[in-house]
Structure formats: C-alpha cells, structure tokens
Design a protein around this motif. Structure first.
Motif, PDB file in Angstrom:
ATOM      1  N   ALA A 145     -26.550 -13.335  22.166  1.00 56.85           N
ATOM      2  CA  ALA A 145     -26.429 -14.355  23.210  1.00 56.85           C
ATOM      3  C   ALA A 145     -25.176 -14.122  24.050  1.00 56.85           C
ATOM      4  CB  ALA A 145     -26.394 -15.744  22.583  1.00 56.85           C
ATOM      5  N   ILE A 146     -24.073 -13.798  23.386  1.00 55.48           N
ATOM      6  CA  ILE A 146     -22.816 -13.537  24.101  1.00 55.48           C
ATOM      7  C   ILE A 146     -22.988 -12.362  25.062  1.00 55.48           C
ATOM      8  CG2 ILE A 146     -20.443 -12.713  23.815  1.00 55.48           C
ATOM      9  CD1 ILE A 146     -20.373 -14.337  21.186  1.00 55.48           C
ATOM     10  N   VAL A 147     -23.653 -11.316  24.585  1.00 60.43           N
ATOM     11  CA  VAL A 147     -23.907 -10.142  25.432  1.00 60.43           C
ATOM     12  C   VAL A 147     -24.773 -10.529  26.628  1.00 60.43           C
ATOM     13  CG1 VAL A 147     -25.069  -7.903  25.533  1.00 60.43           C
ATOM     14  CG2 VAL A 147     -23.630  -8.470  23.561  1.00 60.43           C
ATOM     15  N   THR A 148     -25.828 -11.296  26.367  1.00 55.19           N
ATOM     16  CA  THR A 148     -26.736 -11.713  27.437  1.00 55.19           C
ATOM     17  C   THR A 148     -26.024 -12.583  28.464  1.00 55.19           C
ATOM     18  OG1 THR A 148     -28.645 -11.655  25.948  1.00 55.19           O
ATOM     19  CG2 THR A 148     -28.882 -12.942  27.969  1.00 55.19           C
ATOM     20  N   PHE A 149     -25.217 -13.521  27.995  1.00 55.79           N
ATOM     21  CA  PHE A 149     -24.503 -14.423  28.903  1.00 55.79           C
ATOM     22  C   PHE A 149     -23.567 -13.656  29.830  1.00 55.79           C
ATOM     23  CE2 PHE A 149     -24.794 -18.018  25.525  1.00 55.79           C
ATOM     24  CZ  PHE A 149     -26.148 -18.152  25.810  1.00 55.79           C
ATOM     25  N   TYR A 150     -23.045 -12.538  29.338  1.00 55.53           N
ATOM     26  CA  TYR A 150     -22.162 -11.723  30.178  1.00 55.53           C
ATOM     27  C   TYR A 150     -22.974 -10.856  31.142  1.00 55.53           C
ATOM     28  CZ  TYR A 150     -19.140  -7.945  31.708  1.00 55.53           C
ATOM     29  OH  TYR A 150     -18.477  -7.030  32.489  1.00 55.53           O
ATOM     30  N   GLU A 151     -24.044 -10.266  30.644  1.00 55.39           N
ATOM     31  CA  GLU A 151     -24.781  -9.268  31.431  1.00 55.39           C
ATOM     32  C   GLU A 151     -25.782  -9.869  32.409  1.00 55.39           C
ATOM     33  OE1 GLU A 151     -24.681  -5.511  28.270  1.00 55.39           O
ATOM     34  OE2 GLU A 151     -26.493  -6.750  28.437  1.00 55.39           O
ATOM     35  N   VAL A 152     -26.296 -11.057  32.099  1.00 58.41           N
ATOM     36  CA  VAL A 152     -27.341 -11.661  32.934  1.00 58.41           C
ATOM     37  C   VAL A 152     -26.825 -12.959  33.551  1.00 58.41           C
ATOM     38  CG1 VAL A 152     -29.716 -12.500  33.021  1.00 58.41           C
ATOM     39  CG2 VAL A 152     -29.087 -10.688  31.391  1.00 58.41           C
ATOM     40  N   ASP A 153     -26.821 -13.017  34.848  1.00 56.80           N
ATOM     41  CA  ASP A 153     -26.329 -14.202  35.552  1.00 56.80           C
ATOM     42  C   ASP A 153     -27.183 -15.434  35.248  1.00 56.80           C
ATOM     43  OD1 ASP A 153     -24.330 -12.730  36.733  1.00 56.80           O
ATOM     44  OD2 ASP A 153     -25.481 -12.308  38.554  1.00 56.80           O
ATOM     45  N   PHE A 154     -26.534 -16.583  35.230  1.00 58.15           N
ATOM     46  CA  PHE A 154     -27.178 -17.894  35.086  1.00 58.15           C
ATOM     47  C   PHE A 154     -27.886 -18.082  33.739  1.00 58.15           C
ATOM     48  CE2 PHE A 154     -27.536 -16.602  39.639  1.00 58.15           C
ATOM     49  CZ  PHE A 154     -26.508 -17.412  40.116  1.00 58.15           C
ATOM     50  N   THR A 155     -27.436 -17.362  32.713  1.00 59.82           N
ATOM     51  CA  THR A 155     -28.029 -17.548  31.379  1.00 59.82           C
ATOM     52  C   THR A 155     -27.084 -18.282  30.433  1.00 59.82           C
ATOM     53  OG1 THR A 155     -27.229 -15.368  30.673  1.00 59.82           O
ATOM     54  CG2 THR A 155     -29.471 -15.482  31.559  1.00 59.82           C
ATOM     55  N   PHE A 156     -25.859 -18.515  30.866  1.00 60.54           N
ATOM     56  CA  PHE A 156     -24.850 -19.131  30.001  1.00 60.54           C
ATOM     57  C   PHE A 156     -25.309 -20.492  29.486  1.00 60.54           C
ATOM     58  CE2 PHE A 156     -20.910 -21.866  29.890  1.00 60.54           C
ATOM     59  CZ  PHE A 156     -20.485 -21.419  28.646  1.00 60.54           C
ATOM     60  N   ASP A 157     -25.265 -20.651  28.168  1.00 60.61           N
ATOM     61  CA  ASP A 157     -25.713 -21.888  27.521  1.00 60.61           C
ATOM     62  C   ASP A 157     -24.664 -22.307  26.493  1.00 60.61           C
ATOM     63  OD1 ASP A 157     -26.933 -23.924  26.131  1.00 60.61           O
ATOM     64  OD2 ASP A 157     -28.880 -22.931  25.976  1.00 60.61           O
ATOM     65  N   ARG A 158     -23.778 -23.186  26.899  1.00 60.16           N
ATOM     66  CA  ARG A 158     -22.677 -23.612  26.021  1.00 60.16           C
ATOM     67  C   ARG A 158     -23.184 -24.370  24.798  1.00 60.16           C
ATOM     68  NH1 ARG A 158     -22.514 -26.422  30.573  1.00 60.16           N
ATOM     69  NH2 ARG A 158     -20.852 -25.175  31.482  1.00 60.16           N
ATOM     70  N   VAL A 159     -24.270 -25.111  24.964  1.00 58.15           N
ATOM     71  CA  VAL A 159     -24.822 -25.887  23.845  1.00 58.15           C
ATOM     72  C   VAL A 159     -25.324 -24.947  22.750  1.00 58.15           C
ATOM     73  CG1 VAL A 159     -26.607 -27.521  23.136  1.00 58.15           C
ATOM     74  CG2 VAL A 159     -25.436 -27.824  25.333  1.00 58.15           C
ATOM     75  N   PHE A 160     -26.003 -23.882  23.156  1.00 61.96           N
ATOM     76  CA  PHE A 160     -26.506 -22.905  22.186  1.00 61.96           C
ATOM     77  C   PHE A 160     -25.348 -22.248  21.433  1.00 61.96           C
ATOM     78  CE2 PHE A 160     -27.557 -18.514  21.056  1.00 61.96           C
ATOM     79  CZ  PHE A 160     -28.686 -18.710  20.272  1.00 61.96           C
ATOM     80  N   LEU A 161     -24.306 -21.878  22.151  1.00 60.40           N
ATOM     81  CA  LEU A 161     -23.158 -21.227  21.520  1.00 60.40           C
ATOM     82  C   LEU A 161     -22.498 -22.130  20.482  1.00 60.40           C
ATOM     83  CD1 LEU A 161     -21.313 -19.314  24.403  1.00 60.40           C
ATOM     84  CD2 LEU A 161     -22.633 -18.354  22.518  1.00 60.40           C
ATOM     85  N   THR A 162     -22.271 -23.375  20.846  1.00 56.17           N
ATOM     86  CA  THR A 162     -21.615 -24.296  19.913  1.00 56.17           C
ATOM     87  C   THR A 162     -22.503 -24.562  18.697  1.00 56.17           C
ATOM     88  OG1 THR A 162     -22.432 -26.181  21.218  1.00 56.17           O
ATOM     89  CG2 THR A 162     -20.200 -25.418  21.663  1.00 56.17           C
ATOM     90  N   ARG A 163     -23.815 -24.652  18.918  1.00 57.58           N
ATOM     91  CA  ARG A 163     -24.732 -24.888  17.792  1.00 57.58           C
ATOM     92  C   ARG A 163     -24.735 -23.707  16.835  1.00 57.58           C
ATOM     93  NH1 ARG A 163     -29.979 -23.578  16.991  1.00 57.58           N
ATOM     94  NH2 ARG A 163     -30.345 -23.048  19.180  1.00 57.58           N
ATOM     95  N   MET A 164     -24.787 -22.492  17.370  1.00 56.04           N
ATOM     96  CA  MET A 164     -24.806 -21.304  16.523  1.00 56.04           C
ATOM     97  C   MET A 164     -23.481 -21.139  15.773  1.00 56.04           C
ATOM     98  SD  MET A 164     -27.782 -20.055  16.647  1.00 56.04           S
ATOM     99  CE  MET A 164     -27.479 -18.515  15.790  1.00 56.04           C
ATOM    100  N   CYS A 165     -22.384 -21.458  16.437  1.00 51.67           N
ATOM    101  CA  CYS A 165     -21.079 -21.400  15.768  1.00 51.67           C
ATOM    102  C   CYS A 165     -21.030 -22.382  14.603  1.00 51.67           C
ATOM    103  CB  CYS A 165     -19.959 -21.715  16.763  1.00 51.67           C
ATOM    104  SG  CYS A 165     -19.502 -20.342  17.836  1.00 51.67           S
ATOM    105  N   LYS A 166     -21.574 -23.568  14.826  1.00 48.82           N
ATOM    106  CA  LYS A 166     -21.581 -24.593  13.777  1.00 48.82           C
ATOM    107  C   LYS A 166     -22.433 -24.148  12.589  1.00 48.82           C
ATOM    108  CE  LYS A 166     -20.552 -28.728  12.193  1.00 48.82           C
ATOM    109  NZ  LYS A 166     -21.213 -28.676  10.887  1.00 48.82           N
ATOM    110  N   GLU A 167     -23.565 -23.525  12.866  1.00 49.45           N
ATOM    111  CA  GLU A 167     -24.429 -23.048  11.789  1.00 49.45           C
ATOM    112  C   GLU A 167     -23.741 -21.945  10.983  1.00 49.45           C
ATOM    113  OE1 GLU A 167     -28.175 -21.933  13.468  1.00 49.45           O
ATOM    114  OE2 GLU A 167     -28.703 -23.982  14.059  1.00 49.45           O
ATOM    115  N   CYS A 168     -23.066 -21.035  11.676  1.00 46.29           N
ATOM    116  CA  CYS A 168     -22.328 -19.968  10.985  1.00 46.29           C
ATOM    117  C   CYS A 168     -21.173 -20.553  10.173  1.00 46.29           C
ATOM    118  CB  CYS A 168     -21.795 -18.954  11.998  1.00 46.29           C
ATOM    119  SG  CYS A 168     -23.071 -17.913  12.741  1.00 46.29           S
TER     120      CYS A 168
END
Length: 232
Positions: A145-168
């Motif tokens: 997801a981090i790679v995609t958010f950097y490489e592909v415009d308008f894909t950034f999803d802060r909610v997804f990142l925080t959720r995945m961090c919490k699960e880890c």
C-alpha cells in the motif's frame, strides 16, 4: 619526522576517521549501542533457568561486544538498514528533533533484535508462529500500500494505513505476550502509535514536499527490492 610530515599525517588520519564515521549508517551506529539497551532489561526473555536461557543471555552479551555493522547484519539486512536510516530522516524532519528520531529508531532496532533472538532459538510455539505468518502477511499488504500510494496518484488512504498499523501492532503484542515484559509492550505501542499518527502519515505523503518525496522514493525503492526478494 619534520613538522610538515607530521601535519600531513594528522590530516590524513583525520580524513580517514571522518570518512569511516560518515560511511556508518544511523541504524549501524545505534546497533553498536546494543550493550546498553539489550542488557539493561535482559530479564525480559521469559524462559526457565536452563542451558537454553543461559545460551540466550550469552547471545545478548555477544551482540554487545561485536562491531556495529556485524550486529545489524545478524538480524537486519543492508536494504532494511537503509530503510531504517531513511525513516530516521523522515522522523527528524517531521519532529525537528534528532533526539526523537534517535529514540524511535533505537526502539525499532531493539524490538527487531529481541524478536530475532527468540525466533532463532525456536522459542515460539505453533500458535505464535501462525501469528508471525499473519503479521508478515499484513505487513506485506501494508508495504504494498505504501508503495502504491507513492507511485500512483490519488490512491492515498490514511484510514487503511492506520488500520493496518493497528492490526500489526495487536499481532506483535500477541506474539511477545509470553516472552517479554511490559517494557517491550510499551516500546511496541510507542513505535506503532508514532508511525500511525495521522499528522505524521499526512506529512510523509505530502506530494507538495520535494524533500519528503525524495526520502520516500528511496524507501519505496528499497521496499520493492525487499518484496521482490521475498523478504517483505
């Protein structure tokens, strides 16, 4: 020996020492300090008094004696070390505090080393090994997801990142629950809570920041290499 020769020798020596210092990465420098923050809570590994527990303690002592570069390579490959160095740059730029960046990176390295010692000594049971596989799967998804958010415009999803961090984060707590003390749990919360902070995430993925984008670019390149090698 003439004064001119002495001066040349001093200059050459100083240059050599400076070059050696610069070539050592931040994560390698912190690894050289493992004696202080590994042995300070050595009792954290909750295993019965036995030859195995003595062996683990011996490993910790050994880690504190060998060179910084060797310590890093025991549990952290060169590419991952480079990722950590760039993470340190991001945190320092975000917080405007070298002390804060140092603290987080030291916490990450210490956690990796402790988990590595447990894993290499086969101290995880079948259930915990399944949790580790689950963690790897989720962390892989997070990395993609981090790679995609950097490489592909308008894909950034802060909610997804925080959720995945919490699960880890939750999985890491479960993995160490029978092995390490509360001090390690606090350290894990500190790491994940910092990295999943919305302000930090938005700072990292700010497309208008040239400096930040340059650092993220290097991190993404290394993450792609690690994923291609099956290490992430």
């Amino acid at each position: 020996m003439t004064s001119k020769t002495n001066k040349k020798l001093v200059t050459t020596t100083t240059t050599t020492i400076t070059a050696a210092t610069v070539s050592t990465s931040v994560s390698q420098q912190f690894a050289s300090q493992l004696e202080g923050f590994i042995e300070s809570d050595e009792e954290e590994t909750a295993v019965p008094a036995s030859a195995q527990s003595l062996g683990i303690r011996a490993q910790k002592k050994l880690l504190s004696k060998i060179s910084s570069k060797s310590v890093v390579k025991v549990f952290i490959d060169d590419t991952s070390s480079h990722v950590l160095d760039n993470l340190h740059k991001l945190i320092r730029a975000y917080s405007d505090s070298k002390k804060e960046a140092d603290k987080l990176l030291k916490s990450i390295i210490k956690t990796i080393v402790k988990l590595g010692i447990l894993y290499k000594n086969n101290l995880f049971n079948e259930y915990e090994l399944k949790l580790i596989e689950d963690f790897r799967s989720r962390f892989h998804s997070l990395s993609k997801a981090i790679v995609t958010f950097y490489e592909v415009d308008f894909t950034f999803d802060r909610v997804f990142l925080t959720r995945m961090c919490k699960e880890c984060q939750d999985l890491t707590h479960k993995i160490i629950s029978t092995h390490l003390t509360q001090k390690s749990h606090i350290r894990i919360d500190y790491i994940f809570n910092y990295l999943s902070n919305l302000q930090f995430i938005e700072y990292v993925f700010n497309s208008n920041s040239t400096a930040t984008r340059a650092i993220i670019k290097e991190i993404v390149q290394d993450m792609n290499s690690l994923m291609d090698a099956g290490l992430l």
